[in-house]
Design an enzyme around this catalytic site. Structure first.
Site, PDB file in Angstrom:
ATOM      1  N   GLN A 188       0.834  -1.190   0.000  1.00 41.26           N
ATOM      2  CA  GLN A 188       0.000   0.000   0.000  1.00 41.26           C
ATOM      3  C   GLN A 188       0.878   1.252   0.000  1.00 41.26           C
ATOM      4  OE1 GLN A 188      -2.170  -0.963   3.523  1.00 41.26           O
ATOM      5  NE2 GLN A 188      -0.274  -1.598   4.474  1.00 41.26           N
ATOM      6  N   ASP A 208       1.002   1.010  13.641  1.00 43.26           N
ATOM      7  CA  ASP A 208       1.493   2.306  14.119  1.00 43.26           C
ATOM      8  C   ASP A 208       1.858   2.274  15.594  1.00 43.26           C
ATOM      9  OD1 ASP A 208      -0.965   2.941  15.713  1.00 43.26           O
ATOM     10  OD2 ASP A 208      -1.896   3.070  13.748  1.00 43.26           O
ATOM     11  N   GLU A 235       1.249  -7.844  12.333  1.00 39.18           N
ATOM     12  CA  GLU A 235       1.128  -6.786  11.319  1.00 39.18           C
ATOM     13  C   GLU A 235       1.646  -7.329   9.995  1.00 39.18           C
ATOM     14  OE1 GLU A 235       0.726  -3.896   8.871  1.00 39.18           O
ATOM     15  OE2 GLU A 235      -0.017  -3.539  10.911  1.00 39.18           O
ATOM     16  N   ASP A 289      -7.511  -4.567  14.787  1.00 40.83           N
ATOM     17  CA  ASP A 289      -7.279  -3.171  14.399  1.00 40.83           C
ATOM     18  C   ASP A 289      -6.992  -3.140  12.907  1.00 40.83           C
ATOM     19  OD1 ASP A 289      -6.659  -0.490  14.265  1.00 40.83           O
ATOM     20  OD2 ASP A 289      -4.701  -0.679  15.240  1.00 40.83           O
TER      21      ASP A 289
END
EC number: 2.5.1.16
Length: 282
Positions: A31, A86, A106, A156
């Site tokens: 991304q 993050d 992640e 998340d």
């Protein structure tokens, strides 16, 4: 000429944030990542020109996805975070001294790397906490294959577009339930119901089939346009029935003050307006 970042996540609605200074702009394997300064919100992180988090208002999102399940449960030791590159979610989870281990999965190492460099206030040292285990992997694959169990699982995720899409499936939620300890709680981000009703409908359909106690709760995050955001809630325990007095005692014992979360807000967040109630399966 003033530059504006125009977000068009929704087909019939757009929001714009003024770009005062670009700090990072690069594409990873998954991304496009961008960080820029905004006078009102501080540093802003976008993925493919969709706002993910800001220094100014991230505390609302991160506090409500962590403190609600952790204080409701009352004895959380092991937490799994899917996404959260993050570091903001880990930051809030690790404020709880009783939490002994946090696994954060992640998919994109680039998110973690640049967040540590360009958004250090979000993680606030969480990546250096010895209780945190960072796993770079596909969250859906990890969830399907893990033999570990957790007291709280926090999803998340980004919106169900691209890499985040698989985290909104019935199979994923089923694997997550299997990884919960008795009385464990699964919480998810489910977008802004006024603008993205299908996200909540799909998750609630799956939760209603999987959990004895299921539903959602709300919080308003200024940079997520369209009204309050929904957070999915699923458990086979009775943590949602915890009283205000018990929540107040647990909050006081935790020894920290949050900027959004309070025991009163915790209970009130489960009160749903009519248009959200109508999205719940019958």
């Amino acid at each position: 000429m003033t530059e504006w970042m125009r977000e068009t996540l929704h087909d019939d609605h757009a929001q714009a944030l003024r770009v005062d200074a670009v700090l990072y702009d690069s594409a990873t394997d998954h991304q496009r990542l961008r960080v820029f300064e905004n006078a009102r919100f501080g540093r802003v992180l976008t993925l493919d020109d969709v706002v993910q988090t800001t220094e100014g208002d991230n505390f609302i999102y991160h506090e409500m996805l962590t403190h609600v399940p952790i204080f409701a449960h009352g004895s959380v030791e092991r937490v799994l975070i899917i996404g959260g590159g993050d570091g903001g979610m880990a930051r809030e989870v690790l404020r709880h001294a009783g939490v002994r281990h946090v696994t954060m999965v992640e998919i994109d190492a680039g998110v973690v790397e640049f967040s540590r460099q360009y958004l250090p206030r979000l993680s606030n040292g969480a990546f250096d906490d010895p209780r945190l285990e960072l796993v770079i992997a596909d969250g859906a694959v990890f969830m399907r294959e893990t033999d570990q169990t957790f007291d709280v699982i926090i999803v998340d995720s980004t919106d169900p577009i691209g890499p985040g899409e698989v985290l909104f499936t019935d199979h994923f939620y089923g694997h997550a339930k299997r990884a919960l300890n008795p009385g464990g709680i699964l919480v998810t981000q489910n977008g802004v119901p006024f603008m993205q009703p299908d996200e909540l409908i799909g998750t609630m359909r799956a939760f209603s089939a999987l959990f004895a106690d299921w539903g959602c709760y709300l919080a308003t995050v200024p940079t997520y346009a369209g009204g309050p955001m929904a957070f999915g809630w699923g458990t086979d325990g009775d943590a949602r029935k915890v009283s205000l007095e018990i929540l107040q005692a647990r909050h006081a014992e935790a020894g920290f003050t949050a900027d959004y979360y309070t025991p009163e807000v915790h209970l009130a967040a489960f009160a749903l307006p009519g248009y959200v109630k109508r999205l719940m399966p019958g």
